[in-house]
Design an enzyme around this catalytic site. Structure first.
Site, PDB file in Angstrom:
ATOM      1  N   LYS A  68       0.800  -1.109   0.146  1.00 45.32           N
ATOM      2  CA  LYS A  68       0.067  -0.142  -0.081  1.00 45.32           C
ATOM      3  C   LYS A  68       0.743   1.398   0.066  1.00 45.32           C
ATOM      4  O   LYS A  68       0.433   2.127  -0.475  1.00 45.32           O
ATOM      5  CB  LYS A  68      -0.907   0.068   1.220  1.00 45.32           C
ATOM      6  CG  LYS A  68      -2.261  -0.976   1.118  1.00 45.32           C
ATOM      7  CD  LYS A  68      -3.085  -1.069   2.226  1.00 45.32           C
ATOM      8  CE  LYS A  68      -4.124  -2.001   2.016  1.00 45.32           C
ATOM      9  NZ  LYS A  68      -5.165  -1.829   3.168  1.00 45.32           N
ATOM     10  N   ASP A 105     -10.434   2.248   1.134  1.00 46.54           N
ATOM     11  CA  ASP A 105     -10.707   1.795   2.552  1.00 46.54           C
ATOM     12  C   ASP A 105     -11.416   2.739   3.548  1.00 46.54           C
ATOM     13  O   ASP A 105     -12.325   2.663   4.472  1.00 46.54           O
ATOM     14  CB  ASP A 105      -9.373   1.217   3.482  1.00 46.54           C
ATOM     15  CG  ASP A 105      -8.641   0.096   2.900  1.00 46.54           C
ATOM     16  OD1 ASP A 105      -9.771  -0.699   2.531  1.00 46.54           O
ATOM     17  OD2 ASP A 105      -7.616  -0.007   2.973  1.00 46.54           O
TER      18      ASP A 105
END
Length: 275
Positions: A68, A105
Site C-alpha cells: 500500500k 478503505d
C-alpha cells in the site's frame, strides 16, 4: 465487440483474499462478461516489474499488504484521500496509460458505518495502532466531532498515532492497552487488531454498548463481536468494510455505478462459509 478487460489483487500473502470473489460477483451482476479479475502473489521487490509489464487491457489493481505504501512512487498521482494516510489500496489504469492511486478503505469504513445508522459520533475509541488504525483515524476525522482515544501497546505506537491524528486534524488521547476495557464505553469502538488480540475484552462489554466496528472477517464473529451483539450492541464487521471498499473499486475501475453491493456481500458470505 469491446476488448477484454483485466483487474487483479496483489499482495503477499494473497491466497486468503476475498477480492476475486467480490469483484467477479460484481462483473456477473453488471453483465461484464468480458472482464476478468485475478490474484497475484507480489511482494515489494516484484511490484515495479509487475506494474511495468501491464498492457492496455488492464483497468485496475487492488493492493493489500505489504504494497500500500510501496506502490506510491510507481504512480503518476494519488488522491487526497490516499495522501492523507500515505496508503494506496486501489490503482486505476487509464486508457492513456496514467496510473492513479486511491484509498477506498477510508470511504468504505464511512459507508459501512452509515449503513448501520452511524453518521456522526461525539467521541470514539480505536483499539490498535497499525495501518488500519490510521485509516480509522482518517474516517473518524470526517464523522467524529470530538476527541478520539487510541489504546496501544507501546509508546512508539502511541507517538505514531499522535502523529497521524495531528496530520488528519483529529483530537486524540493515547492510552495503554491495559486500559482498553474502558474503551468499550465509547459510542463507537473501532477494533483494528489481529485475530485474538481483543478476546479478553469480551467479558468487559458494558450492559448498553454502542457500535463496534471490528475490521476482522475471519474468524468471525470474534469473541468481542459475539459478546457485543449478545448485549444488544450494533456490530459492523470486516466483511462489511471489505465489501464497501470493493464497491468503490469496482465503480472506479469499470466506470459503472452503482456497483451491486448486495450481490457482492452475498458472494463474500458464501465464500467464508465454504472455508
Amino acid at each position: 465487440m469491446s476488448p477484454a478487460r483485466r483487474a487483479a489483487v496483489l499482495g503477499s500473502p494473497i491466497g486468503h483474499s476475498l477480492s476475486p470473489v467480490l469483484h467477479r460477483a460484481a462483473y456477473a451482476e453488471l453483465g461484464l462478461t468480458d472482464w476478468q479479475y485475478d490474484r497475484f502473489e507480489v511482494d515489494e521487490a516484484r511490484l515495479p516489474g509487475f506494474i511495468e509489464g501491464l498492457d492496455d487491457s488492464w483497468a485496475g489493481l487492488s493492493l493489500t499488504m505489504p504494497l500500500k505504501r510501496a506502490v506510491i512512487p510507481l504512480l503518476d498521482g494519488i488522491t487526497d484521500t490516499a495522501a492523507s494516510v500515505e496508503a494506496v489500496n486501489t490503482v486505476v489504469l487509464s486508457p492513456d496509460g496514467r496510473r492513479t492511486g486511491d484509498n477506498t478503505d477510508i470511504p468504505g469504513m464511512i459507508a459501512a458505518l452509515r449503513e448501520r445508522g452511524v453518521e456522526q459520533v461525539e467521541t470514539a475509541a480505536v483499539l490498535g495502532a497499525g495501518a488500519t488504525a490510521s485509516s480509522a483515524l482518517a474516517a473518524l476525522s470526517r464523522i467524529c466531532t470530538g476527541p478520539v482515544t487510541a489504546y496501544v501497546r507501546s509508546e512508539i505506537r502511541a507517538r505514531e498515532m499522535r502523529g497521524w491524528a495531528e496530520r488528519l486534524g483529529v483530537r486524540i488521547r493515547t492510552a495503554e492497552w491495559s486500559a482498553a476495557p474502558e474503551a468499550l464505553e465509547a459510542p463507537l469502538v473501532i477494533a483494528t487488531t489481529p485475530a485474538g488480540a481483543t478476546d479478553a475484552l469480551a467479558r468487559a462489554v458494558p450492559d448498553r454498548p454502542g457500535t463496534l466496528f471490528d475490521v476482522l472477517y475471519e474468524p468471525w464473529p470474534t469473541a468481542l463481536a459475539a459478546a457485543w451483539s449478545g448485549r444488544g450492541g450494533a456490530v459492523v464487521g470486516g466483511l462489511d468494510l471489505l465489501v464497501h471498499q470493493a464497491v468503490l473499486q469496482v465503480e472506479q475501475m469499470t466506470g459503472r455505478a452503482p456497483a451491486p453491493l448486495a450481490a457482492m456481500r452475498a458472494a463474500g458470505e458464501q465464500a467464508l462459509v465454504a472455508r
